[in-house]
Design a protein around this motif. Structure first.
Motif, PDB file in Angstrom:
ATOM      1  N   THR A   1     -36.451  60.287   8.920  1.00 19.26           N
ATOM      2  CA  THR A   1     -37.959  59.706   9.452  1.00 19.26           C
ATOM      3  C   THR A   1     -37.669  59.482  11.060  1.00 19.26           C
ATOM      4  OG1 THR A   1     -37.643  57.507   9.258  1.00 19.26           O
ATOM      5  CG2 THR A   1     -38.798  58.852   7.661  1.00 19.26           C
ATOM      6  N   PHE A   2     -38.613  59.686  11.884  1.00 19.44           N
ATOM      7  CA  PHE A   2     -38.383  59.121  13.257  1.00 19.44           C
ATOM      8  C   PHE A   2     -37.906  57.990  13.339  1.00 19.44           C
ATOM      9  CE2 PHE A   2     -40.665  63.087  14.758  1.00 19.44           C
ATOM     10  CZ  PHE A   2     -40.069  63.208  15.875  1.00 19.44           C
ATOM     11  N   GLU A   3     -38.562  57.022  12.694  1.00 17.34           N
ATOM     12  CA  GLU A   3     -37.896  55.463  13.050  1.00 17.34           C
ATOM     13  C   GLU A   3     -36.472  55.379  12.600  1.00 17.34           C
ATOM     14  OE1 GLU A   3     -40.596  53.670  10.134  1.00 17.34           O
ATOM     15  OE2 GLU A   3     -40.592  51.878  11.018  1.00 17.34           O
ATOM     16  N   GLU A   4     -36.152  56.015  11.528  1.00 21.14           N
ATOM     17  CA  GLU A   4     -34.507  56.065  11.070  1.00 21.14           C
ATOM     18  C   GLU A   4     -33.737  56.524  11.999  1.00 21.14           C
ATOM     19  OE1 GLU A   4     -34.702  55.882   6.199  1.00 21.14           O
ATOM     20  OE2 GLU A   4     -35.029  57.953   7.233  1.00 21.14           O
ATOM     21  N   MET A   5     -34.370  57.854  12.456  1.00 18.59           N
ATOM     22  CA  MET A   5     -33.445  58.339  13.590  1.00 18.59           C
ATOM     23  C   MET A   5     -33.281  57.741  14.869  1.00 18.59           C
ATOM     24  SD  MET A   5     -31.944  61.154  13.721  1.00 18.59           S
ATOM     25  CE  MET A   5     -30.625  60.793  14.872  1.00 18.59           C
ATOM     26  N   LEU A   6     -34.367  56.912  15.357  1.00 17.74           N
ATOM     27  CA  LEU A   6     -34.477  56.149  16.421  1.00 17.74           C
ATOM     28  C   LEU A   6     -33.281  55.060  16.351  1.00 17.74           C
ATOM     29  CD1 LEU A   6     -38.099  54.940  17.608  1.00 17.74           C
ATOM     30  CD2 LEU A   6     -36.044  56.133  19.039  1.00 17.74           C
ATOM     31  N   GLU A   7     -33.258  54.479  14.950  1.00 22.81           N
ATOM     32  CA  GLU A   7     -32.393  53.537  14.888  1.00 22.81           C
ATOM     33  C   GLU A   7     -30.941  53.989  14.865  1.00 22.81           C
ATOM     34  OE1 GLU A   7     -32.593  50.314  14.665  1.00 22.81           O
ATOM     35  OE2 GLU A   7     -34.492  49.584  13.594  1.00 22.81           O
ATOM     36  N   LEU A   8     -30.622  55.343  14.189  1.00 24.86           N
ATOM     37  CA  LEU A   8     -29.509  55.563  13.994  1.00 24.86           C
ATOM     38  C   LEU A   8     -28.949  56.017  15.366  1.00 24.86           C
ATOM     39  CD1 LEU A   8     -29.817  58.162  10.957  1.00 24.86           C
ATOM     40  CD2 LEU A   8     -28.332  56.159  11.132  1.00 24.86           C
ATOM     41  N   ALA A   9     -29.941  56.660  16.432  1.00 23.80           N
ATOM     42  CA  ALA A   9     -29.519  57.115  17.651  1.00 23.80           C
ATOM     43  C   ALA A   9     -29.060  55.763  18.538  1.00 23.80           C
ATOM     44  CB  ALA A   9     -30.420  57.896  18.199  1.00 23.80           C
ATOM     45  N   SER A  10     -29.897  54.782  18.472  1.00 23.54           N
ATOM     46  CA  SER A  10     -29.609  53.444  19.208  1.00 23.54           C
ATOM     47  C   SER A  10     -28.546  52.988  18.887  1.00 23.54           C
ATOM     48  CB  SER A  10     -30.923  52.874  19.352  1.00 23.54           C
ATOM     49  OG  SER A  10     -31.173  52.054  18.207  1.00 23.54           O
ATOM     50  N   LEU A  11     -28.023  52.949  17.557  1.00 21.30           N
ATOM     51  CA  LEU A  11     -27.035  52.109  16.920  1.00 21.30           C
ATOM     52  C   LEU A  11     -25.743  53.109  17.138  1.00 21.30           C
ATOM     53  CD1 LEU A  11     -28.820  50.747  13.881  1.00 21.30           C
ATOM     54  CD2 LEU A  11     -28.019  49.459  15.945  1.00 21.30           C
ATOM     55  N   GLY A  12     -25.810  54.352  17.827  1.00 25.95           N
ATOM     56  CA  GLY A  12     -24.442  54.938  18.083  1.00 25.95           C
ATOM     57  C   GLY A  12     -24.286  56.458  17.491  1.00 25.95           C
ATOM     58  N   SER A  13     -25.204  56.785  16.922  1.00 24.36           N
ATOM     59  CA  SER A  13     -24.981  58.303  16.267  1.00 24.36           C
ATOM     60  C   SER A  13     -25.418  59.189  17.376  1.00 24.36           C
ATOM     61  CB  SER A  13     -25.962  58.626  14.864  1.00 24.36           C
ATOM     62  OG  SER A  13     -25.750  57.677  13.930  1.00 24.36           O
ATOM     63  N   LYS A  14     -24.568  59.809  18.096  1.00 23.74           N
ATOM     64  CA  LYS A  14     -24.710  60.471  19.327  1.00 23.74           C
ATOM     65  C   LYS A  14     -25.144  61.839  19.010  1.00 23.74           C
ATOM     66  CE  LYS A  14     -20.494  62.481  20.377  1.00 23.74           C
ATOM     67  NZ  LYS A  14     -19.592  62.919  21.294  1.00 23.74           N
ATOM     68  N   VAL A  15     -25.750  62.186  17.887  1.00 24.46           N
ATOM     69  CA  VAL A  15     -25.980  63.463  17.669  1.00 24.46           C
ATOM     70  C   VAL A  15     -27.555  63.800  18.488  1.00 24.46           C
ATOM     71  CG1 VAL A  15     -27.261  63.023  15.433  1.00 24.46           C
ATOM     72  CG2 VAL A  15     -26.707  65.352  15.965  1.00 24.46           C
ATOM     73  N   LEU A  16     -28.104  62.916  18.537  1.00 25.52           N
ATOM     74  CA  LEU A  16     -29.372  62.843  19.489  1.00 25.52           C
ATOM     75  C   LEU A  16     -29.237  61.801  20.549  1.00 25.52           C
ATOM     76  CD1 LEU A  16     -32.433  63.883  17.192  1.00 25.52           C
ATOM     77  CD2 LEU A  16     -31.289  65.377  18.658  1.00 25.52           C
ATOM     78  N   GLN A  17     -29.664  62.236  21.687  1.00 24.71           N
ATOM     79  CA  GLN A  17     -29.652  61.122  22.676  1.00 24.71           C
ATOM     80  C   GLN A  17     -30.970  60.223  22.511  1.00 24.71           C
ATOM     81  OE1 GLN A  17     -31.259  61.337  26.713  1.00 24.71           O
ATOM     82  NE2 GLN A  17     -29.714  60.327  27.588  1.00 24.71           N
ATOM     83  N   ILE A  18     -30.829  58.984  22.534  1.00 22.53           N
ATOM     84  CA  ILE A  18     -32.081  58.039  22.024  1.00 22.53           C
ATOM     85  C   ILE A  18     -33.411  58.515  22.672  1.00 22.53           C
ATOM     86  CG2 ILE A  18     -31.277  56.099  23.131  1.00 22.53           C
ATOM     87  CD1 ILE A  18     -32.729  54.471  21.002  1.00 22.53           C
ATOM     88  N   ARG A  19     -33.485  58.733  23.978  1.00 24.00           N
ATOM     89  CA  ARG A  19     -34.572  59.129  24.553  1.00 24.00           C
ATOM     90  C   ARG A  19     -35.247  60.108  24.135  1.00 24.00           C
ATOM     91  NH1 ARG A  19     -33.168  57.488  30.780  1.00 24.00           N
ATOM     92  NH2 ARG A  19     -32.812  55.332  30.477  1.00 24.00           N
ATOM     93  N   SER A  20     -34.481  61.262  23.671  1.00 22.82           N
ATOM     94  CA  SER A  20     -35.089  62.500  23.051  1.00 22.82           C
ATOM     95  C   SER A  20     -35.883  62.092  21.917  1.00 22.82           C
ATOM     96  CB  SER A  20     -34.226  63.578  22.866  1.00 22.82           C
ATOM     97  OG  SER A  20     -33.186  63.318  21.650  1.00 22.82           O
ATOM     98  N   VAL A  21     -35.402  61.160  21.134  1.00 23.55           N
ATOM     99  CA  VAL A  21     -36.262  60.678  19.941  1.00 23.55           C
ATOM    100  C   VAL A  21     -37.406  60.007  20.184  1.00 23.55           C
ATOM    101  CG1 VAL A  21     -35.958  59.537  17.420  1.00 23.55           C
ATOM    102  CG2 VAL A  21     -33.993  60.660  18.719  1.00 23.55           C
TER     103      VAL A  21
END
Ligand code: ADP
Ligand code: ASP
Ligand code: MG
Length: 410
Positions: free
Chosen positions: A196-216
């Motif tokens: 989900t977007f919510e989860e992806m936002l958290e994952l990206a902001s907590l260090g998963s660099k597969v997507l830049q947080i701003r893109s999410v």
């Protein structure tokens, strides 16, 4: 016929052969009748090379001039990809950020996109062109070149898709989707069919660099259909980022584990426990433009307390010197101590809302390995801990297993 934005990262355009492979995929989509806008990063390693080069001339490069030079990597790839498309007989045309007019604010090296003028691209698409846009770069209202922060081509891709109301934004990279954790650290990690977007936002902001947080963030705001895929495979459904929890095919409680090696912890000891202290400590840190992540204040004993927070490791020395002055001159605290060898590990999942016991399972798992937790922070769908950097990979592995995310547990 659909309008598709395809973003290719550094490894996916890292050699002439990879660029030709990109062109072949674009040609395939064109042959199926789709309109295609390609957004590309610099060839792998190029942005790092340019940053190092700048530092050889100026230890702390001037941000405007740094953007002038580090944006060139993407300009090389748009030319090359466009040529490769022409070699396949396609009509193709490249655009720099300024040529599109991807208007940003003037925060050099971390600019935000304000608007995109998509009119010329629309006309070119209608005339049968495949369009190749430079990721990572924009232009401010005074015509200065800006860049969007590391990993920023993802954001260009999603922003182009939003501006063009594209049917789908495909992020092609060197893994075939979003995994339960970084597959380079945990080989047992599993690709998620959806997240989900919510989860992806958290994952990206907590260090998963597969997507830049701003893109999410962008994709969430403009409801862009976003999919992460491998550029190294012909087929594959990748990972779809979904809006609704119930669209999720997998109903795991925990979706993934993110980590970040770049944390540094600062503790101000013996702080008088009275109103205004947090502001007195963090005000000067924020005035120095340093982002603060986790914050903890202990209960007071004898009227004094300890106050800890984390910052990015690159900003550790700056934060320490700001605080030492502040502590000596104004706060009356005992001392400031710091540790720049810490790391943050986070478990993320929307299932946490409806399940209890996740935190205790996380803490027990770490305790069984003798890993000391230095700080804890939680939100509705994540739990983060700060630990000694040397235990990071062990912590990620044992948590991955404990939360049944390993491949063989399915
Ligand atoms: P690109 O150059 O294509 O933008 P990046 O290096 O920025 O690629 O991002 C892809 C990398 O992200 C992968 O190679 C992988 O090591 C890392 N990564 C970190 N966390 C995850 C995750 N949860 N799922 C997939 N990849 C991840
Ligand atoms: N080339 C830029 C970087 O290395 C942008 C990107 O790859 O997304 O950060
Ligand atoms: Mg990237």
């Amino acid at each position: 016929m659909a309008l598709i934005v395809q973003k290719y990262g550094g490894t996916s355009v890292g050699s002439p052969e990879r660029i030709q492979a990109v062109a072949r995929r674009v040609a395939k989509y064109r042959a199926q009748g789709h309109q295609v806008v390609v957004v590309v990063s610099a060839m792998s390693g190029e942005t790092n090379r340019l940053i190092e080069l700048a530092k050889k001339i100026q230890a702390q490069p001037d941000p405007r001039e740094l953007d002038v030079m580090i944006s060139t990597g993407e300009q090389v790839t748009i030319g090359l990809v466009t040529m490769a498309l022409m070699e396949l007989g396609l009509k193709a045309k490249s655009y720099t950020g300024a040529q599109v007019r991807i208007l940003t604010d003037s925060a050099f090296t971390k600019a935000r996109i304000l608007s995109i003028d998509e009119q010329n691209i629309r006309t070119d698409l209608a005339n049968g062109y495949a369009i190749v846009v430079a990721g990572f770069q924009g232009v401010d209202e005074n015509g200065n070149i800006t860049t969007l922060g590391r990993g920023g081509s993802d954001t260009t891709g999603v922003a182009m898709a939003a501006a063009l109301h594209a049917d789908e934004c495909q992020i092609y990279t060197d893994v075939d989707g979003v995994y339960t954790t970084d597959p380079r650290v945990v080989p047992e990690a599993r690709r998620l069919k959806s997240v989900t977007f919510e989860e992806m936002l958290e994952l990206a902001s907590l260090g998963s660099k597969v997507l830049q947080i701003r893109s999410v963030e962008f994709a969430g705001k403009y409801k862009v259909k976003l999919r992460v895929l491998s550029s190294f495979e012909e087929e594959g459904e990748g990972t779809l980022i979904t809006f609704e929890e119930d669209e999720k095919m997998e109903q795991a409680i925990i979706s993934g584990i993110a980590f970040n090696r770049d944390e540094a912890k600062i503790t101000v000891r013996g702080v008088p426990d009275k109103p205004g202290i947090a502001y007195q400590i963090l005000g000067p840190v924020s005035d120095a433009n340093i982002d603060v992540d986790m914050i903890i204040q202990n209960v007071s004993i004898d009227g004094s307390t300890d106050f800890s927070f984390t910052v990015h490791r690159n900003e550790f020395n700056k934060a320490m010197s700001v605080l030492k002055n502040q502590v000596q001159q104004h706060i009356g605290a005992r001392e400031v101590i710091g540790d720049d060898k810490t790391a943050k590990v986070s478990v993320v999942g929307v299932g946490m809302r409806s399940h209890v016991g996740i935190a205790s399972k996380m803490f027990r798992t770490l305790a069984e390995e003798g890993i000391n937790i230095q700080m804890i922070s939680t939100s509705e769908i994540k739990i983060s801990v700060v630990i000694d950097e040397k235990y990071l990979e062990l912590a990620v592995r044992v948590l991955h297993k404990a939360f049944d995310l390993d491949q063989e547990s399915l």
